[in-house]
Enzyme design. Sequence first.
Site, PDB file in Angstrom:
ATOM      1  N   ALA A   1       2.411   0.975   3.925  1.00  0.00           N
ATOM      2  CA  ALA A   1       2.914  -0.260   4.515  1.00  0.00           C
ATOM      3  C   ALA A   1       2.783  -1.397   3.516  1.00  0.00           C
ATOM      4  CB  ALA A   1       2.161  -0.598   5.807  1.00  0.00           C
ATOM      5  N   THR A   2       3.549  -2.476   3.763  1.00  0.00           N
ATOM      6  CA  THR A   2       3.496  -3.680   2.948  1.00  0.00           C
ATOM      7  C   THR A   2       3.104  -4.852   3.841  1.00  0.00           C
ATOM      8  OG1 THR A   2       5.205  -2.849   1.464  1.00  0.00           O
ATOM      9  CG2 THR A   2       4.802  -5.213   1.432  1.00  0.00           C
ATOM     10  N   VAL A   3       2.248  -5.742   3.309  1.00  0.00           N
ATOM     11  CA  VAL A   3       1.798  -6.917   4.056  1.00  0.00           C
ATOM     12  C   VAL A   3       2.404  -8.168   3.432  1.00  0.00           C
ATOM     13  CG1 VAL A   3      -0.189  -8.254   4.836  1.00  0.00           C
ATOM     14  CG2 VAL A   3      -0.344  -5.759   4.684  1.00  0.00           C
TER      15      VAL A   3
ATOM     16  N   ASP B   1     -13.446   4.073   9.069  1.00  0.00           N
ATOM     17  CA  ASP B   1     -12.978   3.917   7.682  1.00  0.00           C
ATOM     18  C   ASP B   1     -13.550   2.641   7.090  1.00  0.00           C
ATOM     19  OD1 ASP B   1      -9.796   3.866   5.934  1.00  0.00           O
ATOM     20  OD2 ASP B   1     -11.640   4.922   5.482  1.00  0.00           O
TER      21      ASP B   1
ATOM     22  N   GLY C   1       0.821  -1.202   0.000  1.00  0.00           N
ATOM     23  CA  GLY C   1       0.000   0.000   0.000  1.00  0.00           C
ATOM     24  C   GLY C   1       0.856   1.254   0.000  1.00  0.00           C
ATOM     25  N   GLY C   2       0.210   2.398   0.189  1.00  0.00           N
ATOM     26  CA  GLY C   2       0.925   3.661   0.165  1.00  0.00           C
ATOM     27  C   GLY C   2       1.824   3.864   1.374  1.00  0.00           C
TER      28      GLY C   2
ATOM     29  N   LYS D   1       2.678  -7.081   8.749  1.00  0.00           N
ATOM     30  CA  LYS D   1       2.497  -5.751   8.156  1.00  0.00           C
ATOM     31  C   LYS D   1       3.622  -4.855   8.644  1.00  0.00           C
ATOM     32  CE  LYS D   1      -1.078  -2.090   7.921  1.00  0.00           C
ATOM     33  NZ  LYS D   1      -2.423  -1.744   8.415  1.00  0.00           N
TER      34      LYS D   1
END
Length: 649
Positions: A30-32, A141, A27-28, A47
């Site tokens: 973080a990475t999972v 959200d 993602g913008g 994450k």
Amino acid sequence: MDTTVADTLIGTTIDGRYRITGRVARGGMATVYTATDQRLERTVALKIIHPSQATNVHFVDRFTDEAKTIARLTHPNVVAVYDQGRHQGLPYLVMEYVHGRTLRDVLTQRRRLSPSEACAILEQMLAAIAAAHRAGLVHRDVKPENVLVAEAPSGGSGNLVDAVVKVADFGLARAVEASSVDDSGQLMATVAYVAPELVTDGHADARTDVYSAGIVLYEMLTGRVPFDGDDPVEVAWQHVDNDVPPPSAIVKGVPKALDDLVARATRRDPGARPTDAGALLGEVQSVRDDLGAANVETALLRQVPQSRPGAPGAPGAADATAMMSAVTDRPSWAKLPEQARAAQTYRRGDARLSGGPRFDRRRILLSSAVALMVLVVLGSTWYVTLGRYTEAPSMINMTKVQAELYARQNNFEIFYGDGAYNETVPKDSVISQDPAPKGRIVNGGRLNLVLSLGPERFQVPDLNGIELAAAKAELEQNGLKVKQGTAQYDDIVPEGSVLSTDPAKGTELKRGDTVTLVVSKGRAPISVPDLVGKNINDARNQLQGLGLTAVERYKDSDQPADTVIAQTPKSGSGAAKDAEVTLDVSKGPPLVTVPDLNNQACQQAQATLQGMNLRVRVEGFNQNGFVRQQNPGANTQVAPQTEVVIACF
């Protein structure tokens, strides 16, 4: 989900426990990854935030708060957090691994869902959010990207009614009494799903999540959000100024009960909505039970008279079983406790709780239909086992437009999986398919295609001023190799931070290409003195005394000869021992060429010499006469202000 792209963290063991096995998504912020918990021998999701966010104190705090927030929630529809820590200075969370995809991925593939599927997913979403509301938390959200849809234990991928739903990303959650605006004053919600009160006064409570859930239901039923546009602020204010239209206005056939449900959940006045997710859940269950019973009766009444052995589309025993289960729609393993008990009572034929005579009538009708359908199955064996299959066409290297045209012409359905990078196949062309070419496929069946994303390229990020460890981590996460160049002194960039990159920032590279990092050694130890205006001999001696080397360049100047008129580097700069300091030295004013004054009028000759910055001394008997002699002679080069003697007669 991207589970095939290589990553330098893959194979790494974090904190001696979590061995990373693959990348799920980037993602913008973080990475999972998927990882194996070697201590408990289970698959988990890990994450980890991007290096570029490591210096954002607000984001890191919010990232850490996510673990603490979810730890307060114990619910089967909430993605659990098991652990947290840091790896190479980057915070990470260890979470429950959900084998599935996001609701956004489902909607991208399917566009929209059937009413029964939409209600089944919404029920589990609301069950998770209701648990948060009971704990005094607001998610803030709620959107398809934060809803994970896992496969049913039966393995069926086409029926979302039996899927397991998990709500994720409580990183924006806040206590009900807390503010709904972050420390920078920015609204923290996605504008397509934002409640009006968040736009107008930044307030959020449980009814805010109810509104967002209503928008998600609208999108599942219609395949689109009610308000859209290029300007996020404009979209947000549409929620304030307009009512959400009924889904049936977009998709014909949506039951009125679902139109009413969307309207109640998305009322602009928070006080007119259900009080929290639990209240909305009760309404959804009631609507879903009514829709399920109505659908079963309608389907049976339509299909039983028309069924005949061997007819395409004739229902079989499995169809009858599915219709019977549709009364309650959900299997026992996926029901909430209240649903499971109600379904059990319903099956026992308890007239008081399940509707009495109406249930008996349905049961008789269903039993009769099943008996008839068993006979239908015997007559349709050939069609089911052989007759309905054909050979899958080859769609490899077709463009997306060509593939869709071919599918329409040949009565196939097309579904797209996640795209994959390819160095040879152009973007938006087919690189793989399932079933494979010439494989067996049902007539009018489904072809799963994977499109090329084109060549994979990464831009060199702007790393100037970033600490070396963080710069390396960001490059390696982008699939780039790192080489450290010769360190250099710098008066501005701190020691240990990146001074420059080669190639420069913005350059596009392939995975595995190398980026050379030049790192600052900090300010050099020797301070360069101010030498401008000094004689070159004095300047040279001063530099030698500091351990620096003078490099001299002589230039024309109005300054006296051998005067230092400029220097590089400037005074006050840092310099290493034996470093060169370039000095520009004056050659003195340029020489003047004395003109030929013979036979010129004496007064005119004086004016000429004075105009050339020369001094004049007149000799002779007649100063108003003509020049007969001069010294220095004509065409002689002299310094400015040199005296020229003329004799006039």
